[in-house]
Write a protein that holds these residues in place. Sequence first.
Motif, PDB file in Angstrom:
ATOM      1  N   ILE A  17       1.662  -1.565  -9.855  1.00  0.00           N
ATOM      2  CA  ILE A  17       2.161  -0.758  -8.712  1.00  0.00           C
ATOM      3  C   ILE A  17       1.306  -1.048  -7.474  1.00  0.00           C
ATOM      4  O   ILE A  17       1.814  -1.234  -6.376  1.00  0.00           O
ATOM      5  CB  ILE A  17       2.146   0.761  -9.040  1.00  0.00           C
ATOM      6  N   PHE A  18      -0.021  -1.134  -7.681  1.00  0.00           N
ATOM      7  CA  PHE A  18      -0.920  -1.416  -6.552  1.00  0.00           C
ATOM      8  C   PHE A  18      -0.602  -2.791  -5.939  1.00  0.00           C
ATOM      9  O   PHE A  18      -0.464  -2.915  -4.721  1.00  0.00           O
ATOM     10  CB  PHE A  18      -2.384  -1.377  -7.008  1.00  0.00           C
ATOM     11  N   ALA A  19      -0.495  -3.805  -6.814  1.00  0.00           N
ATOM     12  CA  ALA A  19      -0.249  -5.169  -6.301  1.00  0.00           C
ATOM     13  C   ALA A  19       1.052  -5.230  -5.514  1.00  0.00           C
ATOM     14  O   ALA A  19       1.155  -5.952  -4.522  1.00  0.00           O
ATOM     15  CB  ALA A  19      -0.206  -6.161  -7.463  1.00  0.00           C
ATOM     16  N   GLY A  20       2.039  -4.469  -5.945  1.00  0.00           N
ATOM     17  CA  GLY A  20       3.310  -4.499  -5.223  1.00  0.00           C
ATOM     18  C   GLY A  20       3.311  -3.520  -4.079  1.00  0.00           C
ATOM     19  O   GLY A  20       3.326  -3.900  -2.906  1.00  0.00           O
ATOM     20  N   MET A  21       3.214  -2.252  -4.400  1.00  0.00           N
ATOM     21  CA  MET A  21       3.467  -1.217  -3.403  1.00  0.00           C
ATOM     22  C   MET A  21       2.383  -1.070  -2.332  1.00  0.00           C
ATOM     23  O   MET A  21       2.647  -1.161  -1.141  1.00  0.00           O
ATOM     24  CB  MET A  21       3.646   0.116  -4.131  1.00  0.00           C
ATOM     25  N   GLY A  22       1.142  -0.853  -2.796  1.00  0.00           N
ATOM     26  CA  GLY A  22       0.070  -0.558  -1.855  1.00  0.00           C
ATOM     27  C   GLY A  22      -0.128  -1.648  -0.814  1.00  0.00           C
ATOM     28  O   GLY A  22      -0.197  -1.388   0.391  1.00  0.00           O
ATOM     29  N   LEU A  23      -0.177  -2.885  -1.288  1.00  0.00           N
ATOM     30  CA  LEU A  23      -0.498  -3.986  -0.378  1.00  0.00           C
ATOM     31  C   LEU A  23       0.606  -4.280   0.623  1.00  0.00           C
ATOM     32  O   LEU A  23       0.342  -4.562   1.787  1.00  0.00           O
ATOM     33  CB  LEU A  23      -0.801  -5.244  -1.187  1.00  0.00           C
ATOM     34  N   ILE A  24       1.854  -4.242   0.165  1.00  0.00           N
ATOM     35  CA  ILE A  24       2.967  -4.567   1.077  1.00  0.00           C
ATOM     36  C   ILE A  24       2.958  -3.614   2.275  1.00  0.00           C
ATOM     37  O   ILE A  24       3.006  -4.050   3.426  1.00  0.00           O
ATOM     38  CB  ILE A  24       4.323  -4.518   0.343  1.00  0.00           C
ATOM     39  N   THR A  25       2.851  -2.313   1.993  1.00  0.00           N
ATOM     40  CA  THR A  25       2.893  -1.350   3.101  1.00  0.00           C
ATOM     41  C   THR A  25       1.636  -1.461   3.981  1.00  0.00           C
ATOM     42  O   THR A  25       1.728  -1.347   5.198  1.00  0.00           O
ATOM     43  CB  THR A  25       3.037   0.099   2.581  1.00  0.00           C
ATOM     44  N   ALA A  26       0.483  -1.731   3.366  1.00  0.00           N
ATOM     45  CA  ALA A  26      -0.758  -1.823   4.158  1.00  0.00           C
ATOM     46  C   ALA A  26      -0.722  -3.016   5.116  1.00  0.00           C
ATOM     47  O   ALA A  26      -1.016  -2.885   6.308  1.00  0.00           O
ATOM     48  CB  ALA A  26      -1.963  -1.935   3.229  1.00  0.00           C
ATOM     49  N   VAL A  27      -0.329  -4.174   4.604  1.00  0.00           N
ATOM     50  CA  VAL A  27      -0.313  -5.384   5.450  1.00  0.00           C
ATOM     51  C   VAL A  27       0.768  -5.268   6.527  1.00  0.00           C
ATOM     52  O   VAL A  27       0.514  -5.557   7.707  1.00  0.00           O
ATOM     53  CB  VAL A  27      -0.085  -6.655   4.594  1.00  0.00           C
ATOM     54  N   ALA A  28       1.954  -4.817   6.130  1.00  0.00           N
ATOM     55  CA  ALA A  28       3.051  -4.683   7.098  1.00  0.00           C
ATOM     56  C   ALA A  28       2.647  -3.720   8.213  1.00  0.00           C
ATOM     57  O   ALA A  28       2.851  -3.999   9.402  1.00  0.00           O
ATOM     58  CB  ALA A  28       4.316  -4.198   6.399  1.00  0.00           C
ATOM     59  N   GLY A  29       2.028  -2.601   7.822  1.00  0.00           N
ATOM     60  CA  GLY A  29       1.615  -1.598   8.800  1.00  0.00           C
ATOM     61  C   GLY A  29       0.567  -2.139   9.761  1.00  0.00           C
ATOM     62  O   GLY A  29       0.640  -1.904  10.969  1.00  0.00           O
ATOM     63  N   ALA A  30      -0.404  -2.876   9.224  1.00  0.00           N
ATOM     64  CA  ALA A  30      -1.498  -3.397  10.072  1.00  0.00           C
ATOM     65  C   ALA A  30      -0.954  -4.367  11.127  1.00  0.00           C
ATOM     66  O   ALA A  30      -1.302  -4.268  12.309  1.00  0.00           O
ATOM     67  CB  ALA A  30      -2.533  -4.094   9.204  1.00  0.00           C
ATOM     68  N   ILE A  31      -0.085  -5.275  10.717  1.00  0.00           N
ATOM     69  CA  ILE A  31       0.432  -6.271  11.665  1.00  0.00           C
ATOM     70  C   ILE A  31       1.366  -5.604  12.680  1.00  0.00           C
ATOM     71  O   ILE A  31       1.263  -5.845  13.889  1.00  0.00           O
ATOM     72  CB  ILE A  31       1.135  -7.430  10.915  1.00  0.00           C
ATOM     73  N   ALA A  32       2.250  -4.737  12.189  1.00  0.00           N
ATOM     74  CA  ALA A  32       3.199  -4.080  13.103  1.00  0.00           C
ATOM     75  C   ALA A  32       2.467  -3.202  14.115  1.00  0.00           C
ATOM     76  O   ALA A  32       2.858  -3.118  15.277  1.00  0.00           O
ATOM     77  CB  ALA A  32       4.195  -3.248  12.303  1.00  0.00           C
TER      78      ALA A  32
END
Lengths: 231, 232
Positions: free
Chosen positions: A58-73
Motif C-alpha cells: 500500500i505504501f509503495a503504491g498509495m503513499g508515494l504517488i500522492t506525495a510526488v504528485a503533490g510536491a511537483i504540482a
Amino acid sequence: MKIIKAIFKKQAKDMFKNPTVLLMFIIFPAVAFIMTVFVTIPDNEFGDNMFVTMMASIFAGMGLITAVAGAIAEDIETRSLRFLIIAGVKPHQYLLGVGGFFLAAALVTTIIFNLIGGFTGTDCLKFLSIMGSGTAASILLGSTIGMWSKNAQAAGGLATPIAVIIGFTPMIANFNETVEKAAGILYTQQINVIVNDFSADMKKPLLVIAANITVFAVLFVLAYRKKGLKG
Amino acid sequence: MIKMKNIVKRFGANTVLTDVTFEAGEREIFGLLGPSGAGKTTIINILTKQLDADAGNFETGASLFETGLMLDTDGLYSRLSCLDNLNLFADIYGIPHKKGLEALENVGLYDAAKKSVGTLSKGMRQRLALARAILHEPKVLFLDEPTSGLDPNTAKGIHKLIKGLCENGTTVFLTTHNMEEAVKLCNHVALLHQGKIVEQGEPSKICERHNSYKTIPDLETVFIKLTGVELE
C-alpha cells in the motif's frame, strides 16, 4: 550534480516541515508494526508478516504517488518551479532531485518495514529490490500526475483514486480470486506476491513491474511533451 | 543594454504587443509604465525568455544566469525559512551561503532569517523575493511591480535599495503603474498603452514635451493626455 543535490536538499527540508507528507512515510510502517505485534489471527493462512506485506505494497503504491504528485504540482502552482528554471535548473535536474529524494525517503521506510518483517539475507535483498523497483514505478506515475495537474488540489484529486486502486487492490486480492487475477497486471500486486513468499519465482513479478515502469515512462514522456515543466 | 525592436506578441487572435521598440542604457533604471493589462508583464516574460515573441528581436546584454527577477508572484517556498529559500538559490548559482545573509541584510530581513516564509507579511515576502533576485549580484534586474500593494515606508526602503543597486552597476528594468514612483526612480521611461509604446524618454523631458511639468514632472497627466485612460 550540485543542482540536483540542491533540489534534493530543498525537498528534504520541505518534507520535514510538511506533516501531511511526512506522515505518509511513517504511518504505513507504524500500522504494520502495531498490527504485527498486537493482532493475532488464528490459523492465519497469510503468514506472520501479513501486515508488513500488506502495508508495504500500500505504501509503495498509495503513499508515494500522492506525495510526488503533490510536491511537483505545488511547485507548479506557486510558481516556485518557474524561478528554479529561470535560475538555470533544467527540468531533468529538477525531476531527478525531487524523484531522488522520494526514492531515498522511501528506502528508509522500506528498511523500517524490513526490520519489522525481520527479513534477512536473500529475503532482505529481494524485499529491498522489489520495493525499490515498485517505488521507482510510483515516482514515475506520481511525477506524471504532478506535471499534468495545474495545482496541488487537482493533483490530489487525480492521484488519490489512482493511488487507492493501485495501493489497495493487492489487499482486496488476498480475499477475492477474481480481483487477484485482475490485479496481476499491477506492480503493487507483484510486490505483494514476492513479499508473501520469497521462494516464489521472481521472473514474472519482475517482468510485470518492468512493464508497469515502461507504461509509466511512456505516460511521463507524453505528459512532459504536452505540458512541459515551465511552472 | 536592454533593447527591444518591433516586438509583436499574440495570444490566439489577441495581439497584446504591437511593434514594441525601446532601449534601456547600461547601469540605469528604466521604467515601463502603463495600466494593468497594458502588456508590461508580457514584455518582462519575453525579455527573460519565458515567452517567445511572434516577431521582432531583443537583447538584454546578460545571460539568464546574470539576470535577477522579481515577478508579481513571488514563488517562495512557504514552509522553508527565509534563509533556506536563499540558500537553495545560492546552491544553484554556486555561490557561498553567506551571500544569503548579506542579501537578507540588504533588504532588512536579517532578523527574520530563520522565520518560515509562510509567517511573513506581504511586504516582507516582497523584500525576500527582491533578496533572492539580487542574491547573485545580477548584471540586469527585472522587477515587475516591485512596490505594488506595499505601505509607503516599505516602498521607500525598496526604492532606496533599487537606487543603490543601480549605483553599484546593475541595470534595473522595472514595470509600474505608479507614475510618482517612476519619476522618483527612473532615468528613462516608456509609456505603454494597449500593447503599444506611446511615448518614451527621460521623465522630465516627456513632461516638458507635453507641457505637464508642475513642481515635479507629472507623467500621469501626460499618460491621460496621450491615451485618454486613467491609471488605477
